[in-house]
Design a protein around this motif. Structure first.
Motif, PDB file in Angstrom:
ATOM      1  N   ILE A  85       0.843  -1.199   0.000  1.00 63.17           N
ATOM      2  CA  ILE A  85       0.000   0.000   0.000  1.00 63.17           C
ATOM      3  C   ILE A  85       0.877   1.248   0.000  1.00 63.17           C
ATOM      4  O   ILE A  85       0.478   2.320   0.437  1.00 63.17           O
ATOM      5  CB  ILE A  85      -1.013   0.031   1.173  1.00 63.17           C
ATOM      6  N   ASN A  86       2.100   1.078  -0.514  1.00 63.61           N
ATOM      7  CA  ASN A  86       2.947   2.245  -0.734  1.00 63.61           C
ATOM      8  C   ASN A  86       2.352   3.043  -1.888  1.00 63.61           C
ATOM      9  O   ASN A  86       1.640   2.501  -2.731  1.00 63.61           O
ATOM     10  CB  ASN A  86       4.372   1.814  -1.093  1.00 63.61           C
ATOM     11  N   GLN A  87       2.728   4.321  -1.912  1.00 63.28           N
ATOM     12  CA  GLN A  87       2.136   5.185  -2.934  1.00 63.28           C
ATOM     13  C   GLN A  87       2.899   5.040  -4.248  1.00 63.28           C
ATOM     14  O   GLN A  87       3.661   5.912  -4.638  1.00 63.28           O
ATOM     15  CB  GLN A  87       2.177   6.634  -2.422  1.00 63.28           C
ATOM     16  N   TYR A  88       2.706   3.884  -4.922  1.00 61.77           N
ATOM     17  CA  TYR A  88       3.303   3.778  -6.254  1.00 61.77           C
ATOM     18  C   TYR A  88       2.392   3.081  -7.265  1.00 61.77           C
ATOM     19  O   TYR A  88       1.357   2.542  -6.912  1.00 61.77           O
ATOM     20  CB  TYR A  88       4.709   3.193  -6.254  1.00 61.77           C
ATOM     21  N   GLU A  89       2.804   3.156  -8.534  1.00 58.35           N
ATOM     22  CA  GLU A  89       2.019   2.616  -9.655  1.00 58.35           C
ATOM     23  C   GLU A  89       0.546   3.012  -9.569  1.00 58.35           C
ATOM     24  O   GLU A  89       0.243   4.183  -9.596  1.00 58.35           O
ATOM     25  CB  GLU A  89       2.214   1.104  -9.771  1.00 58.35           C
ATOM     26  N   LEU A  90      -0.346   2.032  -9.447  1.00 54.16           N
ATOM     27  CA  LEU A  90      -1.781   2.336  -9.477  1.00 54.16           C
ATOM     28  C   LEU A  90      -2.203   3.287  -8.346  1.00 54.16           C
ATOM     29  O   LEU A  90      -3.270   3.888  -8.402  1.00 54.16           O
ATOM     30  CB  LEU A  90      -2.595   1.035  -9.384  1.00 54.16           C
ATOM     31  N   LEU A  91      -1.370   3.395  -7.305  1.00 51.73           N
ATOM     32  CA  LEU A  91      -1.721   4.251  -6.167  1.00 51.73           C
ATOM     33  C   LEU A  91      -0.952   5.576  -6.169  1.00 51.73           C
ATOM     34  O   LEU A  91      -0.954   6.314  -5.194  1.00 51.73           O
ATOM     35  CB  LEU A  91      -1.445   3.510  -4.850  1.00 51.73           C
ATOM     36  N   GLN A  92      -0.291   5.867  -7.296  1.00 52.23           N
ATOM     37  CA  GLN A  92       0.578   7.038  -7.392  1.00 52.23           C
ATOM     38  C   GLN A  92      -0.119   8.350  -6.998  1.00 52.23           C
ATOM     39  O   GLN A  92       0.482   9.207  -6.381  1.00 52.23           O
ATOM     40  CB  GLN A  92       1.075   7.164  -8.835  1.00 52.23           C
ATOM     41  N   ASN A  93      -1.393   8.448  -7.363  1.00 49.61           N
ATOM     42  CA  ASN A  93      -2.107   9.704  -7.094  1.00 49.61           C
ATOM     43  C   ASN A  93      -3.028   9.609  -5.893  1.00 49.61           C
ATOM     44  O   ASN A  93      -4.011  10.336  -5.799  1.00 49.61           O
ATOM     45  CB  ASN A  93      -2.889  10.122  -8.342  1.00 49.61           C
ATOM     46  N   VAL A  94      -2.719   8.685  -4.982  1.00 55.83           N
ATOM     47  CA  VAL A  94      -3.558   8.520  -3.791  1.00 55.83           C
ATOM     48  C   VAL A  94      -2.687   8.745  -2.543  1.00 55.83           C
ATOM     49  O   VAL A  94      -2.128   7.815  -1.973  1.00 55.83           O
ATOM     50  CB  VAL A  94      -4.189   7.099  -3.755  1.00 55.83           C
ATOM     51  N   PRO A  95      -2.552  10.019  -2.123  1.00 58.39           N
ATOM     52  CA  PRO A  95      -1.616  10.341  -1.045  1.00 58.39           C
ATOM     53  C   PRO A  95      -2.054   9.855   0.337  1.00 58.39           C
ATOM     54  O   PRO A  95      -1.218   9.683   1.226  1.00 58.39           O
ATOM     55  CB  PRO A  95      -1.540  11.872  -1.078  1.00 58.39           C
ATOM     56  N   ASN A  96      -3.355   9.611   0.525  1.00 62.38           N
ATOM     57  CA  ASN A  96      -3.848   9.257   1.852  1.00 62.38           C
ATOM     58  C   ASN A  96      -3.883   7.737   2.058  1.00 62.38           C
ATOM     59  O   ASN A  96      -4.436   7.009   1.234  1.00 62.38           O
ATOM     60  CB  ASN A  96      -5.246   9.883   1.994  1.00 62.38           C
ATOM     61  N   LEU A  97      -3.313   7.287   3.166  1.00 56.64           N
ATOM     62  CA  LEU A  97      -3.228   5.845   3.443  1.00 56.64           C
ATOM     63  C   LEU A  97      -4.605   5.178   3.497  1.00 56.64           C
ATOM     64  O   LEU A  97      -4.801   4.082   2.949  1.00 56.64           O
ATOM     65  CB  LEU A  97      -2.457   5.612   4.754  1.00 56.64           C
ATOM     66  N   GLU A  98      -5.558   5.840   4.161  1.00 57.17           N
ATOM     67  CA  GLU A  98      -6.931   5.307   4.240  1.00 57.17           C
ATOM     68  C   GLU A  98      -7.497   5.068   2.843  1.00 57.17           C
ATOM     69  O   GLU A  98      -8.131   4.043   2.577  1.00 57.17           O
ATOM     70  CB  GLU A  98      -7.839   6.326   4.955  1.00 57.17           C
ATOM     71  N   ASP A  99      -7.274   6.031   1.966  1.00 62.64           N
ATOM     72  CA  ASP A  99      -7.789   5.922   0.593  1.00 62.64           C
ATOM     73  C   ASP A  99      -7.111   4.780  -0.156  1.00 62.64           C
ATOM     74  O   ASP A  99      -7.741   4.088  -0.958  1.00 62.64           O
ATOM     75  CB  ASP A  99      -7.584   7.234  -0.172  1.00 62.64           C
ATOM     76  N   ARG A 100      -5.842   4.584   0.121  1.00 59.14           N
ATOM     77  CA  ARG A 100      -5.133   3.479  -0.546  1.00 59.14           C
ATOM     78  C   ARG A 100      -5.673   2.138  -0.053  1.00 59.14           C
ATOM     79  O   ARG A 100      -5.816   1.188  -0.823  1.00 59.14           O
ATOM     80  CB  ARG A 100      -3.618   3.592  -0.323  1.00 59.14           C
ATOM     81  N   LEU A 101      -6.000   2.071   1.255  1.00 59.97           N
ATOM     82  CA  LEU A 101      -6.591   0.836   1.784  1.00 59.97           C
ATOM     83  C   LEU A 101      -7.980   0.593   1.191  1.00 59.97           C
ATOM     84  O   LEU A 101      -8.345  -0.544   0.897  1.00 59.97           O
ATOM     85  CB  LEU A 101      -6.678   0.906   3.309  1.00 59.97           C
ATOM     86  N   ASN A 102      -8.727   1.675   1.012  1.00 62.48           N
ATOM     87  CA  ASN A 102     -10.044   1.550   0.351  1.00 62.48           C
ATOM     88  C   ASN A 102      -9.883   1.011  -1.068  1.00 62.48           C
ATOM     89  O   ASN A 102     -10.655   0.159  -1.502  1.00 62.48           O
ATOM     90  CB  ASN A 102     -10.760   2.907   0.298  1.00 62.48           C
ATOM     91  N   ALA A 103      -8.882   1.540  -1.761  1.00 64.86           N
ATOM     92  CA  ALA A 103      -8.632   1.080  -3.135  1.00 64.86           C
ATOM     93  C   ALA A 103      -8.287  -0.405  -3.133  1.00 64.86           C
ATOM     94  O   ALA A 103      -8.730  -1.163  -4.007  1.00 64.86           O
ATOM     95  CB  ALA A 103      -7.496   1.897  -3.760  1.00 64.86           C
ATOM     96  N   LEU A 104      -7.505  -0.831  -2.140  1.00 66.43           N
ATOM     97  CA  LEU A 104      -7.158  -2.248  -2.030  1.00 66.43           C
ATOM     98  C   LEU A 104      -8.410  -3.092  -1.796  1.00 66.43           C
ATOM     99  O   LEU A 104      -8.608  -4.129  -2.447  1.00 66.43           O
ATOM    100  CB  LEU A 104      -6.146  -2.459  -0.885  1.00 66.43           C
ATOM    101  N   GLN A 105      -9.272  -2.625  -0.885  1.00 73.34           N
ATOM    102  CA  GLN A 105     -10.511  -3.374  -0.598  1.00 73.34           C
ATOM    103  C   GLN A 105     -11.389  -3.496  -1.847  1.00 73.34           C
ATOM    104  O   GLN A 105     -11.942  -4.559  -2.115  1.00 73.34           O
ATOM    105  CB  GLN A 105     -11.310  -2.688   0.527  1.00 73.34           C
ATOM    106  N   THR A 106     -11.502  -2.406  -2.592  1.00 70.03           N
ATOM    107  CA  THR A 106     -12.309  -2.423  -3.818  1.00 70.03           C
ATOM    108  C   THR A 106     -11.741  -3.427  -4.807  1.00 70.03           C
ATOM    109  O   THR A 106     -12.462  -4.239  -5.399  1.00 70.03           O
ATOM    110  CB  THR A 106     -12.316  -1.017  -4.462  1.00 70.03           C
TER     111      THR A 106
END
Ligand SMILES: [Zn+2]
Length: 266
Positions: free
Chosen positions: A9-30
């Motif tokens: 859930i580091n901010q790279y590749e598909l998560l490059q534009n998702v600076p917030n950790l919570e949002d990255r976890l949401n993206a993972l759940q989705t």
């Protein structure tokens, strides 16, 4: 059931534009929901900065989810004995499911004696240690430390230690298959073989290499499903593994049973 034993859930590749950790976890759940993935192991990084949360930050952030566990990154350069003491408590609490050594990213061999305390901890609690092997995603990585053959040393000297060789040692898959064949305490995940999605030709090439690995190393009791999301996409990975020549009686083992037992996922 599907267990993805290797996500970030580091901010790279598909998560490059998702600076917030919570949002990255949401993206993972989705992503997990969309691909019918029941459980995932998040690997914490070899360094901590604004793009790479610490193990503690991840533990706090995943509190509300019951489908996520952690493989805690440990390095000689960026971690201390005090970090390891904290890890021990989180292992006891069931939050940390494995440790992760970043060979290649960190310029030491896996058999460097300064890692031994990590292996001893893993043996004591019966959890596996995961190693990066193969191509480094960073140009600053040094490949000789990341070659799969190095793990033979660790496996032989620590017969009770369970080892996960990440990425099949790609492109040294031939070395990887010998290490798997010879050492019953070594497992391998198929994660991170591609950045983004597989194209037809690359997929075909890798598929043949994995078929050779299984032919050589025997029934894939050692093989684990993992993607390396958000570096690789989950749907592309499911497509890819569907095409792998794994006999139907070993498919469930590969997709979740081996991981469930190895990482003690209830
Ligand atoms: Zn990874």
């Amino acid at each position: 059931m599907i267990i993805d034993c290797h996500v970030h859930i580091n901010q790279y590749e598909l998560l490059q534009n998702v600076p917030n950790l919570e949002d990255r976890l949401n993206a993972l759940q989705t992503e997990m929901t969309n691909n019918n993935v029941d459980y995932a192991i998040i690997l914490s990084s070899y360094k901590v900065n604004s793009e790479r949360p610490s193990t503690k930050q991840i533990i706090d952030a995943i509190q509300k989810y019951d489908n996520l566990g952690i493989a805690a990154g440990f390095t000689i350069d960026n971690h201390t004995d005090d970090d390891l003491r904290k890890y021990r408590q989180w292992i006891k609490d069931g939050k940390i499911k494995a440790m992760k050594i970043y060979s290649g990213y960190e310029h030491y061999y896996p058999y460097d004696e300064r890692y031994q305390k990590v292996y001893d901890t893993c043996i004591e609690f019966g959890i596996p240690v995961m190693f990066h092997t193969g191509d480094t995603y960073s140009e600053k990585g040094k490949l000789r430390f990341a070659r799969p053959l190095n793990l033979d040393e660790v496996a032989v000297d620590n017969p009770e230690l369970k080892i996960v060789m990440c990425h099949l040692g790609n492109p040294w898959i031939q070395d990887a298959q010998e290490v798997l064949y010879k050492n019953k305490n070594v497992y391998a995940d198929v994660s991170g073989l591609v950045i983004g999605s597989f194209d037809h030709y690359f997929e075909k090439m890798i598929k043949e290499k994995v078929a050779e690995l299984i032919n050589y190393a025997g029934e894939p009791r050692y093989l684990l499903y993992g993607t390396d999301w958000p570096i690789s996409t989950m749907d592309s990975y499911l497509n890819f593994v569907a095409k792998l020549k794994i006999k139907s009686e070993f498919r469930d083992g590969f997709m979740y049973k081996h991981a469930k037992k190895l990482f003690k996922i209830s």
